[in-house]
Design an enzyme around this catalytic site. Structure first.
Site, PDB file in Angstrom:
ATOM      1  N   GLU A  12       0.826  -1.204   0.000  1.00  0.00           N
ATOM      2  CA  GLU A  12       0.000   0.000   0.000  1.00  0.00           C
ATOM      3  C   GLU A  12       0.863   1.258   0.000  1.00  0.00           C
ATOM      4  O   GLU A  12       0.559   2.230  -0.703  1.00  0.00           O
ATOM      5  CB  GLU A  12      -0.931   0.004   1.218  1.00  0.00           C
ATOM      6  CG  GLU A  12      -1.951  -1.112   1.227  1.00  0.00           C
ATOM      7  CD  GLU A  12      -1.475  -2.347   1.987  1.00  0.00           C
ATOM      8  OE1 GLU A  12      -2.326  -3.030   2.567  1.00  0.00           O
ATOM      9  OE2 GLU A  12      -0.246  -2.618   1.995  1.00  0.00           O
TER      10      GLU A  12
ATOM     11  N   TRP B 181      20.486 -35.573 -18.986  1.00  0.00           N
ATOM     12  CA  TRP B 181      19.278 -34.959 -18.404  1.00  0.00           C
ATOM     13  C   TRP B 181      18.087 -35.835 -18.752  1.00  0.00           C
ATOM     14  O   TRP B 181      18.014 -36.317 -19.877  1.00  0.00           O
ATOM     15  CB  TRP B 181      19.057 -33.553 -18.950  1.00  0.00           C
ATOM     16  CG  TRP B 181      20.145 -32.604 -18.612  1.00  0.00           C
ATOM     17  CD1 TRP B 181      21.199 -32.236 -19.403  1.00  0.00           C
ATOM     18  CD2 TRP B 181      20.299 -31.909 -17.383  1.00  0.00           C
ATOM     19  NE1 TRP B 181      21.991 -31.339 -18.744  1.00  0.00           N
ATOM     20  CE2 TRP B 181      21.457 -31.121 -17.500  1.00  0.00           C
ATOM     21  CE3 TRP B 181      19.590 -31.846 -16.192  1.00  0.00           C
ATOM     22  CZ2 TRP B 181      21.918 -30.297 -16.475  1.00  0.00           C
ATOM     23  CZ3 TRP B 181      20.035 -31.029 -15.184  1.00  0.00           C
ATOM     24  CH2 TRP B 181      21.173 -30.274 -15.321  1.00  0.00           C
TER      25      TRP B 181
END
Length: 326
Positions: A58, A177
């Site tokens: 805010e 991978w």
């Protein structure tokens, strides 16, 4: 005070929620709040909780809006704080002083220091307050902070990258991978949304993982590192002797467990996994290392009804699935 249903209100709150995500895992013990200030259909101020927890969303939005905040509407993902702090005025007081006409709030603050008091203060000053808009989305956006508030521990995500037959490596340990570039990039994005990332001792010794974020522009969002071990941790790492020790972590709202099989199973067995990230490659390994060790399942029926799917999508050649505890 009541729910808001206007399409414009929902659009503005969605923008405030997107702003809140910028502070995820960066706000210390504070919630990652988003705030959008709108006047005459135009955004005049945007804010999100800054690194370390200050300034609040805010305050940032009001500073940007300046005099344009007079008579405007603020969309805030969490009830503005109302408890006094030596570091400045409360957000409720700041919104009042800026001359806001209306405040739309997604979620009431569960913190007893503010719970309901922020709303009451705004209403007493004559502001029109509405609550509950996109409350479920706000809970998900601040899930780590809410978990700390309600259960005294971080939100735990378990990440598994597997073959179709549930392996995380070949029998000899080769694992790089299994998944492709798109899935790995997505997992690095998830890393950037964590406060702490953890692996087991075996994974640490076998792979020497960096556990950093290797996405352009997000390198600074690499989380702190921890290892589950009964011994000591390397320099720059934190040692946890058991999954239950996450209850003692300070300032950690989001924890990702990345491996290996024994560590993943230990967190599941302890009932300390809230989210599952599954990346599945379209490959078969056969005799390999399973993604999980024993999780203490008594009978098959006990496995049902534990998880609900939130997301599913292809990532290149791989498939991504997100589950949350039911």
């Amino acid at each position: 005070m009541g729910p808001v249903t206007g399409a414009a209100d929902r659009r503005y709150m969605a923008a405030a929620l997107a702003l809140s995500e910028r502070g995820r895992a960066q706000t210390g013990t504070n919630p990652n709040v988003g705030c959008l200030i709108v006047r005459d259909g135009r955004s005049v101020g945007r804010g999100w909780t800054q690194a370390g927890g200050r300034p609040h969303a805010e305050a940032m939005a009001l500073a940007q809006a300046g005099d344009a905040a007079q008579g405007a509407t603020a969309y805030v993902t969490l009830e503005p704080c109302a408890h006094q702090s030596p570091r400045g005025p409360t957000c409720a007081e700041s919104l009042i002083a800026a001359g806001l006409a209306r405040v739309v709030i997604a979620l009431t603050d569960p913190d007893p220091r503010t719970h309901g008091a922020g709303i009451a203060r705004l209403q007493a000053a004559g502001l029109h307050v509405e609550t509950g808009l996109e409350a479920e989305a706000a809970r998900r956006a601040m899930a780590g902070w809410l978990m700390q508030q309600q259960h005294g521990r971080p939100l735990v995500t378990l990440k598994l990258a597997t073959s179709l037959d549930g392996c995380i490596a070949r029998e000899n340990g080769e694992s790089k991978w299994i998944t492709g570039d798109a899935a790995r990039a997505h997992s690095h994005l998830e890393r950037s949304r964590q406060t702490l990332i953890l692996v087991g001792r075996g994974t640490l010794h076998a792979d020497s993982p960096r556990l950093d974020v290797r996405l352009a522009g997000l390198e600074a969002r690499s989380p702190a590192r921890a290892v589950l071990t009964r011994g000591s941790a390397p320099q720059g790492w934190q040692a946890l002797n058991a999954p239950e020790q996450i209850m003692a972590l300070t300032g950690v709202q989001y924890l990702m467990v990345e491996g290996g099989a024994e560590t993943a199973a230990a967190f599941l067995k302890a009932g300390l996994v809230d989210r599952l990230l599954l990346y599945r490659a379209p490959i078969l390994i056969g005799r390999g290392k399973a993604c999980l060790a024993d999780i203490g399942l008594g009978q098959l029926g006990d496995a049902h009804g534990q998880w609900r799917q939130i997301d599913s999508r292809p990532l290149g050649k791989d498939q991504f699935e997100l589950y949350e505890r039911a």
